[in-house]
Design a protein around this motif. Structure first.
Motif, short mmCIF file in Angstrom:
data_model
loop_
_atom_site.label_atom_id
_atom_site.label_comp_id
_atom_site.label_asym_id
_atom_site.label_seq_id
_atom_site.Cartn_x
_atom_site.Cartn_y
_atom_site.Cartn_z
N ALA A 1 0.78 -1.23 0.00
CA ALA A 1 0.00 0.00 0.00
C ALA A 1 0.81 1.28 0.00
O ALA A 1 0.30 2.33 -0.40
N ASP A 2 2.07 1.23 0.43
CA ASP A 2 2.80 2.48 0.59
C ASP A 2 3.73 2.81 -0.57
O ASP A 2 4.43 3.82 -0.52
N ILE A 3 3.73 1.99 -1.63
CA ILE A 3 4.65 2.25 -2.76
C ILE A 3 3.97 1.99 -4.10
O ILE A 3 2.91 1.39 -4.19
N ASN A 4 4.65 2.45 -5.13
CA ASN A 4 4.32 2.16 -6.52
C ASN A 4 5.63 1.81 -7.21
O ASN A 4 6.64 2.49 -7.01
N THR A 5 5.61 0.73 -8.00
CA THR A 5 6.82 0.33 -8.72
C THR A 5 6.53 0.30 -10.21
O THR A 5 5.37 0.25 -10.63
N PRO A 6 7.55 0.30 -11.04
CA PRO A 6 7.36 0.25 -12.49
C PRO A 6 6.60 -1.02 -12.91
O PRO A 6 6.74 -2.08 -12.29
N GLU A 7 5.83 -0.88 -13.97
CA GLU A 7 5.05 -2.01 -14.49
C GLU A 7 5.93 -2.99 -15.25
O GLU A 7 6.86 -2.58 -15.95
N ILE A 8 5.61 -4.26 -15.11
CA ILE A 8 6.30 -5.27 -15.91
C ILE A 8 5.33 -6.01 -16.83
O ILE A 8 5.75 -6.57 -17.83
N SER A 9 4.03 -5.97 -16.52
CA SER A 9 3.07 -6.67 -17.38
C SER A 9 2.71 -5.85 -18.61
O SER A 9 2.48 -6.41 -19.68
N SER B 1 5.87 -8.36 9.00
CA SER B 1 4.52 -8.09 9.45
C SER B 1 3.72 -7.47 8.32
O SER B 1 4.29 -6.79 7.45
N LEU B 2 2.42 -7.68 8.34
CA LEU B 2 1.50 -7.08 7.39
C LEU B 2 0.62 -6.11 8.15
O LEU B 2 -0.17 -6.52 9.00
N GLN B 3 0.77 -4.82 7.86
CA GLN B 3 0.01 -3.79 8.57
C GLN B 3 -1.14 -3.30 7.70
O GLN B 3 -0.93 -2.95 6.53
N SER B 4 -2.31 -3.26 8.27
CA SER B 4 -3.49 -2.76 7.58
C SER B 4 -3.40 -1.24 7.46
O SER B 4 -2.72 -0.58 8.24
N ILE B 5 -4.14 -0.72 6.48
CA ILE B 5 -4.26 0.74 6.33
C ILE B 5 -5.73 1.09 6.47
O ILE B 5 -6.53 0.26 6.89
N GLN C 1 -9.16 -3.33 1.12
CA GLN C 1 -8.89 -3.81 -0.24
C GLN C 1 -8.96 -2.68 -1.25
O GLN C 1 -9.61 -1.66 -1.01
N ASP C 2 -8.30 -2.91 -2.41
CA ASP C 2 -8.40 -1.96 -3.51
C ASP C 2 -9.53 -2.37 -4.45
O ASP C 2 -10.23 -3.36 -4.19
N GLN C 3 -9.70 -1.63 -5.53
CA GLN C 3 -10.81 -1.89 -6.46
C GLN C 3 -10.66 -3.22 -7.19
O GLN C 3 -11.62 -3.71 -7.78
N TYR C 4 -9.48 -3.85 -7.15
CA TYR C 4 -9.25 -5.13 -7.80
C TYR C 4 -9.37 -6.31 -6.83
O TYR C 4 -9.08 -7.44 -7.20
N GLY C 5 -9.75 -6.04 -5.59
CA GLY C 5 -9.91 -7.09 -4.59
C GLY C 5 -8.62 -7.53 -3.91
O GLY C 5 -8.61 -8.50 -3.17
N ARG C 6 -7.54 -6.80 -4.14
CA ARG C 6 -6.28 -7.12 -3.47
C ARG C 6 -6.29 -6.54 -2.06
O ARG C 6 -6.74 -5.41 -1.85
N ASP C 7 -5.78 -7.30 -1.10
CA ASP C 7 -5.62 -6.78 0.25
C ASP C 7 -4.55 -5.68 0.22
O ASP C 7 -3.51 -5.85 -0.41
N LEU C 8 -4.83 -4.58 0.86
CA LEU C 8 -3.88 -3.46 0.94
C LEU C 8 -3.13 -3.54 2.27
O LEU C 8 -3.75 -3.47 3.33
N ARG C 9 -1.82 -3.72 2.20
CA ARG C 9 -1.01 -3.86 3.40
C ARG C 9 0.34 -3.16 3.22
O ARG C 9 0.85 -3.06 2.12
N ILE C 10 0.90 -2.73 4.32
CA ILE C 10 2.28 -2.27 4.36
C ILE C 10 3.08 -3.40 4.98
O ILE C 10 2.70 -3.95 6.01
N ILE C 11 4.17 -3.80 4.31
CA ILE C 11 4.99 -4.90 4.80
C ILE C 11 6.18 -4.31 5.55
O ILE C 11 6.91 -3.48 5.02
#
Length: 156
Positions: free
Chosen positions: A74-82, A110-114, A118-128
């Motif tokens: 949840a706390d970062i964005n990385t370059p796309e590979i797909s 640890s997985l920290q909730s925010i 979840q995001d709009q794609y159903g992925r759990d949003l966590r800070i690791i």
């Protein structure tokens, strides 16, 4: 003068040692939980995700599967590979993916909730985190990610 006679001392010592042994044996052994395990309870061997069966693996620099759950960091964005915008974005995205895999495999986390689960794609949003420090921030410091700003940017 009270003196302990040797037979009494040996019997007393043997009895105390036996009692200590029985306590340790029936309690499952000496405690092995370290402070790091208590703080960062999750540990796994992460591979790179391939194919439709995904349990515990790294998708890209900001998405993983852990124990069958898809997690967006949840706390970062990385370059796309797909669907990268250019070859440079894909290269940097591959580096971010490999570095994230290495970081996750280095120890407990640890997985920290925010504020959202979840995001709009159903992925759990966590800070690791590990030892209270974000693994995402490590990627940012190494130039492999940016802090999440709410939108994706063009890496080309």
């Amino acid at each position: 003068m009270n003196t302990v006679r040797w037979p009494h001392f040996i019997i007393l010592t043997a009895g105390l040692c036996t009692a200590l042994f029985l306590v340790i044996f029936f309690s499952g052994g000496p405690a092995t939980t370290s402070a790091a395990t208590a703080i960062d309870p999750n540990r796994a061997s992460f591979g790179i995700c391939f194919g439709p069966e995904r349990v515990t693996c790294v998708v890209d620099g900001d998405t993983i599967w852990f124990e069958g759950r898809k997690i967006r960091i949840a706390d970062i964005n990385t370059p796309e590979i797909s669907s990268p915008g250019c070859a440079a974005e894909e290269r940097l995205g591959q580096q971010a993916k490999m570095r994230l895999q290495a970081l996750l495999n280095q120890g407990g986390f640890s997985l920290q909730s925010i504020d959202r689960d979840q995001d709009q794609y159903g992925r759990d949003l966590r800070i690791i985190t590990r030892d209270g420090r974000s693994l995402g921030e490590t990627l940012v410091a190494e130039g492999l990610a940016e802090r999440w700003q709410g939108t994706r940017r063009n890496w080309c």
